[in-house]
Write a protein that holds these residues in place. Sequence first.
Motif, PDB file in Angstrom:
ATOM      1  N   SER A   1       0.839  -1.202   0.000  1.00  0.00           N
ATOM      2  CA  SER A   1       0.000   0.000   0.000  1.00  0.00           C
ATOM      3  C   SER A   1       0.874   1.252   0.000  1.00  0.00           C
ATOM      4  O   SER A   1       1.822   1.373   0.782  1.00  0.00           O
ATOM      5  CB  SER A   1      -0.912  -0.015   1.231  1.00  0.00           C
ATOM      6  OG  SER A   1      -1.209   1.290   1.636  1.00  0.00           O
ATOM      7  N   LYS A   2       0.503   2.209  -0.865  1.00  0.00           N
ATOM      8  CA  LYS A   2       1.270   3.445  -0.950  1.00  0.00           C
ATOM      9  C   LYS A   2       1.220   4.184   0.375  1.00  0.00           C
ATOM     10  O   LYS A   2       2.218   4.732   0.840  1.00  0.00           O
ATOM     11  CB  LYS A   2       0.702   4.328  -2.061  1.00  0.00           C
ATOM     12  CG  LYS A   2       1.152   3.893  -3.438  1.00  0.00           C
ATOM     13  CD  LYS A   2       0.961   5.052  -4.428  1.00  0.00           C
ATOM     14  CE  LYS A   2       1.102   4.559  -5.855  1.00  0.00           C
ATOM     15  NZ  LYS A   2      -0.177   4.493  -6.593  1.00  0.00           N
ATOM     16  N   THR A   3       0.048   4.203   0.967  1.00  0.00           N
ATOM     17  CA  THR A   3      -0.124   4.919   2.236  1.00  0.00           C
ATOM     18  C   THR A   3       0.821   4.362   3.297  1.00  0.00           C
ATOM     19  O   THR A   3       1.479   5.108   4.021  1.00  0.00           O
ATOM     20  CB  THR A   3      -1.583   4.768   2.723  1.00  0.00           C
ATOM     21  OG1 THR A   3      -2.449   4.999   1.612  1.00  0.00           O
ATOM     22  CG2 THR A   3      -1.903   5.735   3.838  1.00  0.00           C
ATOM     23  N   ILE A   4       0.854   3.042   3.381  1.00  0.00           N
ATOM     24  CA  ILE A   4       1.696   2.415   4.397  1.00  0.00           C
ATOM     25  C   ILE A   4       3.177   2.707   4.120  1.00  0.00           C
ATOM     26  O   ILE A   4       3.950   3.021   5.032  1.00  0.00           O
ATOM     27  CB  ILE A   4       1.436   0.889   4.453  1.00  0.00           C
ATOM     28  CG1 ILE A   4      -0.009   0.617   4.916  1.00  0.00           C
ATOM     29  CG2 ILE A   4       2.440   0.183   5.365  1.00  0.00           C
ATOM     30  CD1 ILE A   4      -0.356   1.132   6.315  1.00  0.00           C
ATOM     31  N   ARG A   5       3.539   2.642   2.864  1.00  0.00           N
ATOM     32  CA  ARG A   5       4.949   2.929   2.528  1.00  0.00           C
ATOM     33  C   ARG A   5       5.312   4.363   2.916  1.00  0.00           C
ATOM     34  O   ARG A   5       6.364   4.632   3.480  1.00  0.00           O
ATOM     35  CB  ARG A   5       5.217   2.689   1.033  1.00  0.00           C
ATOM     36  CG  ARG A   5       4.951   1.243   0.591  1.00  0.00           C
ATOM     37  CD  ARG A   5       5.640   0.927  -0.728  1.00  0.00           C
ATOM     38  NE  ARG A   5       7.058   0.638  -0.506  1.00  0.00           N
ATOM     39  CZ  ARG A   5       7.538  -0.586  -0.254  1.00  0.00           C
ATOM     40  NH1 ARG A   5       6.717  -1.623  -0.216  1.00  0.00           N
ATOM     41  NH2 ARG A   5       8.815  -0.774  -0.056  1.00  0.00           N
TER      42      ARG A   5
END
Length: 620
Positions: free
Chosen positions: A565-569
Amino acid sequence: MNPIQGNVSIDAQNIMPIIKKWLYSDKDIFIREVISNACDAITKLRMVDYRLAEGCSVRVEVDKAAKVLRVIDDGVGMTQEEVEKNINQVAFSGAKSFLEEYAKDEDKENSGIIGHFGLGFYSVFMIADKVTIDTLSFREGAQAVRWESEDGMAFTMTASDRTTRGTTITLYVNDAEEEFLNYWRVHEVLDRYCSFMAYPIYLKEIKDEDVKVSGEGEEEQTEEKAETPINDAAPLYVKAPQDCTDEDYKAFYRKVFHEYEDPLFWIHLNVDYPFKLKGILYFPKLKEQFGGIEGQIKLYSGQVFVADNIKEVIPEFLMLLKGVIDCADFPLNVSRSFLQNDGYVRRISSHITKKVADKLTGMFKTEREAYEGFWPDIHPFIKYGVMRDEKFAERMKDCLLFKTTEGKMLTLEEYKRANGEKLENKMVYTSDAARQDAAIRLFTERGIDVAVMEHAIDVNFVSYMEYSAGAESKFRFCRVDAELDSLTSDEAAENIDSEMLTGLIREAAGKDDLEVNVKPLANEAIPLMLIEDEQTRRFNDMGRLYGRSEFSMPAKYSVVLNARSKTIRKLAEREKDERSLLLTRQLVDLAELSRQPLEAEKMTEFIRRSMEIVEMAAQL
Ligand code: ADP
Ligand code: MG
């Protein structure tokens, strides 16, 4: 003849007061008793010579002005000796033991069945101050007899002026029971008990005018309500199945159960050996998915109504069906102990179960498409039956279907065959397809079928299926959000600061010991998922189902962060600060929201935080 006076029998002195005192509920049963006697009288005549019984009928007259209810038949009638034998020397023994048993039952716990206990002819004394029998036997040279009694104990017998064959029972209805002088009330009782009796029954209201202005004009004629019988003397279920059309079955269903909607399908029972059993069982449409389904099985004996929903005769799970069952050898007067101890009753019950299973498995094999079409309506009963009845389960086990989120209908074997390579001895299911959509997609996107188990019964059913598969099989049901092993095990999360993320989540959730896993999920759009332990959750679901949530176990869940997930990264790359905590809290709440509604306090906080995030976004 010379008038004869006497007392009915020694026992009657003791019994009559008890009858009156105890059998206060369902007094209307007396109507069934006198009318079934009248029908019996016609049958007896028919056995002497069937031609004599042609056109025979029973007439019921409500005479409000005279406070009298009459039941008139043109059956065999009785000679003086027969009145002596059949009416005066009654064998009260059965009734006596019944009443003793009933008197013991302080709570009237058995009143459902007790209410249906008839006492034969003498039940009329529950509602009448005086009863007369005028009867003339079919036998040549017979003299008409009048029997009269005020209390069912002392009687007089004299000559009667009756000139035609048959019997008239005249009930002088007592003031407290005057409802039985109301035409519609009597109609209702006849409908309940007599609607399938074997000879036509006519109900007529005697009006004042009938007497005063009889024969004057056509008006009175049309008012007569006795033209068509109130009953169906040849109900569909007594006919041979090959003589009945689908439309006949549907019409019978609508009429008997006052239904507007057609049933799904039906089973026509027609057995002569080893016992006589006829009937039709209907599978109704489910009204609302989670609502209770209320069936009704009416039990008859030789076309005389006995009772509704006797659970000893009809397996409990079939109580969800609607239908009529006629067991010709069944006594009209059933007591609880008879039902519980009788092998005959048990055989009927298991025969009915077998017939239902045969019908279903037959349909599964030869009309799979139709069966699949019915499945959404019938699966609750089938699952219930499978869990309640071992033999039924044995018969049905290969015909149980699982509907997938994509609309496929698969048996367990078919499911295993289709998904076995990707899942190890497991079936993945959802208990709420809308809410669990994100998790479902994780599976469907990889070509794994997800079974929809949304009915209240499924909470128990999944556990039952595991249990019945046997301990050694290790077969398990697993909710989409309960375990992600099958989706994530192959890849490890690389190039991401798992430790940092774990700390962030723990702080945001306010739980130092929260289990956190950082794993790549197939779907990038999901940043974070809550995984709840299947067994703990099931235990709590079960508790809720039975309204015992106070015994719930603390929810055991872990968090999976999607390494893709982009958010998590982004969060992993960032220094931990107020903003990353705020966003992480939001992610946790969103994940929880996709499982269940938030509690009030959390919801308020969630909305406040959402506003804050909106404001932040607006400033950019
Ligand atoms: P059961 O019907 O179980 O024999 P009841 O108390 O209802 O017991 O009736 C007793 C008997 O009285 C009947 O068996 C029958 O011989 C006689 N009887 C009652 N009503 C009639 C009738 N309408 N016509 C002829 N016989 C009757
Ligand atoms: Mg009788």
